[in-house]
Design an enzyme around this catalytic site. Structure first.
Site, PDB file in Angstrom:
ATOM      1  N   SER A  61      72.627  74.808  24.812  1.00  0.00           N
ATOM      2  CA  SER A  61      72.526  73.347  24.875  1.00  0.00           C
ATOM      3  C   SER A  61      71.262  72.899  25.604  1.00  0.00           C
ATOM      4  O   SER A  61      70.602  73.678  26.301  1.00  0.00           O
ATOM      5  CB  SER A  61      73.760  72.767  25.581  1.00  0.00           C
ATOM      6  OG  SER A  61      74.931  73.215  24.947  1.00  0.00           O
TER       7      SER A  61
HETATM    8  N1  SAM Z   1      77.299  77.623  26.815  1.00  0.00           N
HETATM    9  C1  SAM Z   1      76.609  78.440  25.842  1.00  0.00           C
HETATM   10  C2  SAM Z   1      75.301  78.925  26.378  1.00  0.00           C
HETATM   11  O1  SAM Z   1      74.996  78.600  27.517  1.00  0.00           O
HETATM   12  O2  SAM Z   1      74.620  79.617  25.644  1.00  0.00           O
HETATM   13  C3  SAM Z   1      76.369  77.725  24.558  1.00  0.00           C
HETATM   14  C4  SAM Z   1      77.595  77.420  23.843  1.00  0.00           C
HETATM   15  S1  SAM Z   1      77.416  76.948  22.175  1.00  0.00           S
HETATM   16  C5  SAM Z   1      76.921  75.272  22.332  1.00  0.00           C
HETATM   17  C6  SAM Z   1      79.159  76.875  21.800  1.00  0.00           C
HETATM   18  C7  SAM Z   1      79.807  78.223  21.719  1.00  0.00           C
HETATM   19  O3  SAM Z   1      81.210  78.036  21.522  1.00  0.00           O
HETATM   20  C8  SAM Z   1      79.352  79.077  20.542  1.00  0.00           C
HETATM   21  O4  SAM Z   1      78.824  80.281  21.011  1.00  0.00           O
HETATM   22  C9  SAM Z   1      80.617  79.292  19.710  1.00  0.00           C
HETATM   23  O5  SAM Z   1      80.685  80.570  19.087  1.00  0.00           O
HETATM   24  C10 SAM Z   1      81.683  79.130  20.770  1.00  0.00           C
HETATM   25  N2  SAM Z   1      83.025  78.804  20.266  1.00  0.00           N
HETATM   26  C11 SAM Z   1      83.396  77.977  19.258  1.00  0.00           C
HETATM   27  N3  SAM Z   1      84.734  77.921  19.141  1.00  0.00           N
HETATM   28  C12 SAM Z   1      85.235  78.722  20.128  1.00  0.00           C
HETATM   29  C13 SAM Z   1      86.549  79.079  20.552  1.00  0.00           C
HETATM   30  N4  SAM Z   1      87.654  78.586  19.980  1.00  0.00           N
HETATM   31  N5  SAM Z   1      86.681  79.932  21.597  1.00  0.00           N
HETATM   32  C14 SAM Z   1      85.589  80.441  22.223  1.00  0.00           C
HETATM   33  N6  SAM Z   1      84.320  80.145  21.860  1.00  0.00           N
HETATM   34  C15 SAM Z   1      84.142  79.292  20.839  1.00  0.00           C
END
Ligand code: SAM
Length: 214
Positions: A61
């Site tokens: 993000s």
């Molecule tokens: N906070 C992360 C970073 O610092 O790199 C970025 C997160 S990215 C915006 C959102 C993440 O949520 C993705 O890697 C995606 O695979 C994960 N995601 C989506 N649905 C999910 C779920 N139900 N449980 C765990 N992770 C999930």
């Protein structure tokens, strides 16, 4: 490792300039180099004022958005934090650099696999990681003092509120699939206090308490 000129500029111009005032949060951003959390081909844009691709359709993000969320958590040394949607591990590393004990859940194993080595490079204790649907939380490891969700939910997941300690705080983007608002929910003596702020855009949380896969 001391912060590079470019990292210092990111913190000064984007975070201080964007209204972040917590010295602890600003210090963590200087210690945890964002360049370590993006793929090699994106490294020259590591301090870009926006989200960046981390592969597999996911993003790290925008720095200011992350800083606003971490500041809203009011994280203190020694607290136990869960991140749902750990992605590259950047948010987890910031929380660990602030002295929290960190737990992360990520749906895509390939993304989570690179997290421990990044923590080693920075010299912070590795997180506890789980692969799976984080919309259900991590009941066995609960309660958590702080929970941060780094993907968009239709509404703040009840399972996560349940897994907060008394006095605990959940920060989560919730709303539509393409536009959300940031919710800060504090649990106090069986009730919750909710504040809703910044409009934001996150990739969807795919899961039982999230959105359906496309
Ligand atoms: N906070 C992360 C970073 O610092 O790199 C970025 C997160 S990215 C915006 C959102 C993440 O949520 C993705 O890697 C995606 O695979 C994960 N995601 C989506 N649905 C999910 C779920 N139900 N449980 C765990 N992770 C999930």
């Amino acid at each position: 490792m001391s912060a590079t000129v470019d990292l210092k500029r990111m913190v000064r111009e984007q975070l201080l300039g964007g209204g972040i005032r917590s010295r602890k949060v600003l210090g963590a951003f200087l210690r945890v180099d964002r360049a370590l959390f993006v793929p090699p081909e994106a490294r020259r844009r590591a301090y870009h004022d926006g989200p960046l691709s981390i592969g597999l359709g996911q993003t790290i993000s925008q720095p200011l958005m992350v800083a606003e969320m971490v500041e809203a958590l009011g994280l203190r040394r020694g607290q136990k934090l869960l991140e749902v949607g750990a992605g590259s591990g950047y948010v987890l590393a910031l929380a660990a650099a602030m002295g929290a004990t960190v737990y992360g859940i990520e749906r895509i194993e390939e993304l989570a696999a690179s997290i421990p080595a990044r923590f080693d490079l920075i010299g912070i204790p590795r997180p506890s990681l789980r692969i799976g649907d984080g919309s259900l939380g991590w009941p066995d490891a609960s309660p958590f003092d702080r929970i941060i969700v780094s993907a968009a939910c239709p509404e703040p997941p009840p399972a996560l509120i349940e897994q907060l300690s008394d006095g605990g705080v959940l920060v989560v983007p919730a709303g539509g699939r393409h536009l959300q608002r940031l919710y800060r929910i504090q649990k106090r003596g069986g009730t919750t206090i909710t504040a809703v702020s910044t409009p934001c855009v996150f990739v969807p949380l795919i899961g039982k308490n999230g959105f359906a896969e496309d």
